[in-house]
Design an enzyme around this catalytic site. Structure first.
Site, short mmCIF file in Angstrom:
data_model
loop_
_atom_site.label_atom_id
_atom_site.label_comp_id
_atom_site.label_asym_id
_atom_site.label_seq_id
_atom_site.Cartn_x
_atom_site.Cartn_y
_atom_site.Cartn_z
N LYS A 13 -21.28 50.82 5.04
CA LYS A 13 -21.92 51.08 3.75
C LYS A 13 -21.06 52.03 2.89
O LYS A 13 -20.10 52.65 3.39
CB LYS A 13 -23.32 51.65 4.01
CG LYS A 13 -24.26 50.65 4.70
CD LYS A 13 -25.64 51.24 4.96
CE LYS A 13 -26.55 50.25 5.68
NZ LYS A 13 -27.89 50.82 5.98
N TYR A 53 -30.93 42.21 1.42
CA TYR A 53 -32.12 42.93 1.89
C TYR A 53 -33.41 42.23 1.44
O TYR A 53 -34.39 42.91 1.11
CB TYR A 53 -32.09 44.38 1.40
CG TYR A 53 -31.20 45.29 2.22
CD1 TYR A 53 -31.39 45.43 3.61
CD2 TYR A 53 -30.19 46.04 1.64
CE1 TYR A 53 -30.59 46.28 4.36
CE2 TYR A 53 -29.38 46.90 2.39
CZ TYR A 53 -29.59 47.00 3.75
OH TYR A 53 -28.80 47.85 4.51
N ASN A 116 -26.77 55.90 6.16
CA ASN A 116 -26.60 55.85 7.62
C ASN A 116 -25.41 54.99 8.04
O ASN A 116 -25.36 54.49 9.17
CB ASN A 116 -27.90 55.42 8.29
CG ASN A 116 -28.39 54.08 7.77
OD1 ASN A 116 -27.68 53.42 7.00
ND2 ASN A 116 -29.55 53.67 8.20
N HIS A 119 -24.65 48.78 8.76
CA HIS A 119 -25.72 47.79 8.91
C HIS A 119 -25.30 46.84 10.02
O HIS A 119 -24.13 46.49 10.13
CB HIS A 119 -25.89 46.98 7.61
CG HIS A 119 -26.62 45.68 7.82
ND1 HIS A 119 -27.99 45.61 7.89
CD2 HIS A 119 -26.17 44.42 8.03
CE1 HIS A 119 -28.35 44.35 8.11
NE2 HIS A 119 -27.26 43.61 8.20
N GLU A 130 -27.19 36.05 7.19
CA GLU A 130 -26.35 37.05 6.53
C GLU A 130 -24.87 36.63 6.51
O GLU A 130 -24.17 36.85 5.52
CB GLU A 130 -26.51 38.41 7.22
CG GLU A 130 -27.92 38.98 7.01
CD GLU A 130 -28.23 40.20 7.87
OE1 GLU A 130 -27.33 40.70 8.57
OE2 GLU A 130 -29.40 40.66 7.83
#
Ligand code: RTP
Ligand code: MG
Length: 138
Positions: A13, A53, A116, A119, A130
């Site tokens: 990320k 998402y 965080n 993913h 995905e």
């Protein structure tokens, strides 16, 4: 015990790119024995964030999450190996970096429930969806 080679979609990320942790994180996946099927620096827009998402777009936490994942470059990757979906989730650790176990990426390197670092697809079905979204030519 049977083993199953799988592919899973991993995102490093924008906080991982900003903090200079892409190499550190990638080295953990490589050291585990996963192989790289695709790896690319991307800047995504809101539409791509919403598609990725899709399961979260109606949630209260989604607007700031969309802001975050579109806030800078990220690295998208497809990793491959035995039980890769579950193995990557274990290496990533629990969602909240404050609660994630030491030894995991989030447990060692994140103090946030949103920023965080990584993913990982949460099931083989999510991984297929995905990977098709991020790497349609793979
Ligand atoms: P990911 O999908 O990114 O691998 O993370 P995950 O499965 O561990 O967590 P998930 O429930 O799918 O949430 C997706 C991402 O949304 C952010 N988040 N913010 N309450 C909050 O503020 C909140 N909860 C989740 C995190 O970036 C999480 O990874
Ligand atoms: Mg998830």
């Amino acid at each position: 015990m049977s083993t199953q080679t799988q592919r899973t979609l991993v995102l490093f990320k924008p906080d991982a790119v900003r903090r200079g942790l892409v190499g550190e994180i990638l080295s953990r996946f490589e050291a585990k024995g996963l192989s790289i099927a695709a790896l690319e620096l991307r800047q995504i827009d809101a539409a791509q964030a919403d598609a990725h998402y899709a399961e979260h777009v109606e949630r209260d936490f989604y607007p700031p999450l969309r802001e975050f994942v579109t806030s800078g470059a990220l690295v998208a990757a497809v990793l491959e190996g035995d039980e890769a979906v579950e193995v990557v989730r274990a290496i990533n650790g629990a969602t909240d970096g404050r609660k994630a176990a030491p030894g995991t990426i989030r447990g060692d390197l994140s103090l946030s429930n949103r920023e965080n670092l990584v993913h990982g697809s949460d099931s083989p079905e999510s991984a297929s969806r995905e990977i098709a979204l991020w790497f349609p030519n793979l």
